[in-house]
Design a protein around this motif. Sequence first.
Motif, PDB file in Angstrom:
ATOM      1  N   ALA A 104      46.805  24.756  46.693  1.00  0.00           N
ATOM      2  CA  ALA A 104      47.848  25.771  46.886  1.00  0.00           C
ATOM      3  C   ALA A 104      48.328  25.771  48.249  1.00  0.00           C
ATOM      4  CB  ALA A 104      47.453  27.022  46.507  1.00  0.00           C
ATOM      5  N   MET A 105      47.536  25.977  49.207  1.00  0.00           N
ATOM      6  CA  MET A 105      48.053  26.288  50.584  1.00  0.00           C
ATOM      7  C   MET A 105      48.768  24.839  51.127  1.00  0.00           C
ATOM      8  SD  MET A 105      47.127  29.305  51.227  1.00  0.00           S
ATOM      9  CE  MET A 105      47.529  29.338  52.980  1.00  0.00           C
ATOM     10  N   LYS A 106      48.424  23.517  50.860  1.00  0.00           N
ATOM     11  CA  LYS A 106      49.016  22.561  51.129  1.00  0.00           C
ATOM     12  C   LYS A 106      50.445  22.493  50.605  1.00  0.00           C
ATOM     13  CE  LYS A 106      45.253  19.168  52.407  1.00  0.00           C
ATOM     14  NZ  LYS A 106      44.835  17.991  52.037  1.00  0.00           N
ATOM     15  N   ALA A 107      50.520  22.957  49.378  1.00  0.00           N
ATOM     16  CA  ALA A 107      51.553  23.052  48.513  1.00  0.00           C
ATOM     17  C   ALA A 107      52.819  24.018  49.177  1.00  0.00           C
ATOM     18  CB  ALA A 107      51.645  23.139  47.263  1.00  0.00           C
ATOM     19  N   GLY A 108      52.274  24.884  49.888  1.00  0.00           N
ATOM     20  CA  GLY A 108      53.182  25.929  50.611  1.00  0.00           C
ATOM     21  C   GLY A 108      52.893  27.344  50.515  1.00  0.00           C
ATOM     22  N   ALA A 109      51.861  27.515  49.805  1.00  0.00           N
ATOM     23  CA  ALA A 109      51.407  28.847  49.443  1.00  0.00           C
ATOM     24  C   ALA A 109      51.231  29.678  50.562  1.00  0.00           C
ATOM     25  CB  ALA A 109      50.290  29.118  48.752  1.00  0.00           C
ATOM     26  N   HIS A 110      51.832  31.066  50.886  1.00  0.00           N
ATOM     27  CA  HIS A 110      51.978  31.970  51.969  1.00  0.00           C
ATOM     28  C   HIS A 110      50.430  32.283  52.267  1.00  0.00           C
ATOM     29  CE1 HIS A 110      53.399  34.299  55.051  1.00  0.00           C
ATOM     30  NE2 HIS A 110      52.568  35.343  54.640  1.00  0.00           N
ATOM     31  N   GLU A 111      49.731  32.705  51.127  1.00  0.00           N
ATOM     32  CA  GLU A 111      48.294  33.259  51.332  1.00  0.00           C
ATOM     33  C   GLU A 111      47.421  33.083  49.941  1.00  0.00           C
ATOM     34  OE1 GLU A 111      45.819  33.836  52.778  1.00  0.00           O
ATOM     35  OE2 GLU A 111      46.390  35.464  54.165  1.00  0.00           O
ATOM     36  N   PHE A 112      46.138  33.243  49.984  1.00  0.00           N
ATOM     37  CA  PHE A 112      45.328  32.797  48.921  1.00  0.00           C
ATOM     38  C   PHE A 112      44.255  34.031  49.059  1.00  0.00           C
ATOM     39  CE2 PHE A 112      42.067  31.484  45.990  1.00  0.00           C
ATOM     40  CZ  PHE A 112      42.900  30.596  45.131  1.00  0.00           C
ATOM     41  N   LEU A 113      44.299  34.999  47.816  1.00  0.00           N
ATOM     42  CA  LEU A 113      43.306  35.931  47.877  1.00  0.00           C
ATOM     43  C   LEU A 113      42.317  36.074  46.801  1.00  0.00           C
ATOM     44  CD1 LEU A 113      45.780  38.936  48.613  1.00  0.00           C
ATOM     45  CD2 LEU A 113      44.294  37.789  50.318  1.00  0.00           C
ATOM     46  N   VAL A 114      41.026  36.137  47.097  1.00  0.00           N
ATOM     47  CA  VAL A 114      39.947  36.092  45.976  1.00  0.00           C
ATOM     48  C   VAL A 114      39.888  37.574  45.331  1.00  0.00           C
ATOM     49  CG1 VAL A 114      37.768  35.505  45.511  1.00  0.00           C
ATOM     50  CG2 VAL A 114      39.245  33.822  47.070  1.00  0.00           C
ATOM     51  N   LYS A 115      39.632  37.558  44.442  1.00  0.00           N
ATOM     52  CA  LYS A 115      39.183  39.052  43.825  1.00  0.00           C
ATOM     53  C   LYS A 115      37.801  39.194  43.832  1.00  0.00           C
ATOM     54  CE  LYS A 115      42.954  38.300  39.966  1.00  0.00           C
ATOM     55  NZ  LYS A 115      42.909  38.193  38.492  1.00  0.00           N
ATOM     56  N   PRO A 116      37.368  40.274  44.033  1.00  0.00           N
ATOM     57  CA  PRO A 116      38.232  41.630  44.055  1.00  0.00           C
ATOM     58  C   PRO A 116      38.767  41.467  45.955  1.00  0.00           C
ATOM     59  CG  PRO A 116      35.816  42.253  44.254  1.00  0.00           C
ATOM     60  CD  PRO A 116      36.051  40.597  43.974  1.00  0.00           C
ATOM     61  N   PHE A 117      40.004  41.742  45.953  1.00  0.00           N
ATOM     62  CA  PHE A 117      40.471  41.575  47.381  1.00  0.00           C
ATOM     63  C   PHE A 117      40.734  43.076  47.805  1.00  0.00           C
ATOM     64  CE2 PHE A 117      43.595  40.387  44.599  1.00  0.00           C
ATOM     65  CZ  PHE A 117      44.588  41.367  44.541  1.00  0.00           C
ATOM     66  N   ARG A 118      40.671  43.441  48.923  1.00  0.00           N
ATOM     67  CA  ARG A 118      40.989  44.787  49.474  1.00  0.00           C
ATOM     68  C   ARG A 118      42.375  44.997  49.212  1.00  0.00           C
ATOM     69  NH1 ARG A 118      41.279  45.609  54.406  1.00  0.00           N
ATOM     70  NH2 ARG A 118      41.406  43.204  55.151  1.00  0.00           N
ATOM     71  N   PRO A 119      43.135  46.212  49.057  1.00  0.00           N
ATOM     72  CA  PRO A 119      44.218  46.613  48.792  1.00  0.00           C
ATOM     73  C   PRO A 119      45.191  46.349  49.971  1.00  0.00           C
ATOM     74  CG  PRO A 119      43.108  48.128  47.969  1.00  0.00           C
ATOM     75  CD  PRO A 119      42.116  47.418  48.499  1.00  0.00           C
TER      76      PRO A 119
END
Length: 226
Positions: A104-119
Motif C-alpha cells: 500500500a505504501m509503495k503504491a503511494g498510500a499516505h498512511e496505514f493504520l492498524v485497528k484499533p487505532f487511536r482517534p
Amino acid sequence: MQFDKSMRAMSPHNQGLPVYVVEDDPLMRDEVAGLLAEMTYTVRTFESADRFLEAEASPYGVLVVDLRLKGMSGLMLQRQLAGRPQLEIIFISGVADVTDSVMAMKAGAHEFLVKPFRPQALLDAVASAFQKLEDDRLSGVEIERVCRAYTTLTETERQIAALLVHGLRNKQIAYLADKAENTVKVHRSRIMQKMGVTSVVELSQHLKLIESAQSFVPPTGFGDLP
C-alpha cells in the motif's frame, strides 16, 4: 472518543474537500464518519469499493479505506485509482499484515493504520493528507507561474538562459552565440526580469521546474555546450 480539540484549527486545509470513508463494517464506518464530522470535515461514506467508484467519477480529497472489504479490496481500489494526484489514501486494517502495508505504501498510500487505532492518529493522518494536497496544489500553481514567465522569453533569451545555468560567463556565451558581450548582458538582464529571479541559482531552479512540466520545449540553436 477522546481527541485533541485543537485539531479543529487544521481543518481549513481541506478547503471544503471531502473525506471519503469506505468501510463495510457499519459500526466502524459510523464511528470514523462521526469523528471526522465532529472535526467539521465533509464526510461521504460507502459500504464497498464498488459503491464508491459508482458514485465518485473524479474523487478529490482524502480517502479512508479498509484494507479488506467485501468484494473489491482496498488494495484493488487503490490500483483502480492509480495516477490521481488529487486523492490521498489512508488505509485502515484489522490485521497488521506487513506485506499488505508495504504494498500500500509503495503504491503511494499516505498512511496505514492498524485497528484499533487511536482517534487522534486518524485525525493526524487526515490533517496531514489534506496538507499534502494543499502543498501539491501550491506547487502546481508555482510551476504554472514559472512556465508562463518562460513563454515570455524570446528564443534567443531561452538559449542564453540555458547557457547561464550551465555556469558560462557572459564572454563565453557571447562567443557561442556570436553576439557582442554587451548584448548578452542586456539579454541576461531581461531574462532575470521576465523570470522574476535575482540570481543564476534561482534561474536554474525555475528551469528545473519547467523541465518537470509537460509543456516544456527545450531551446534550440548555438550548437552543443562546450
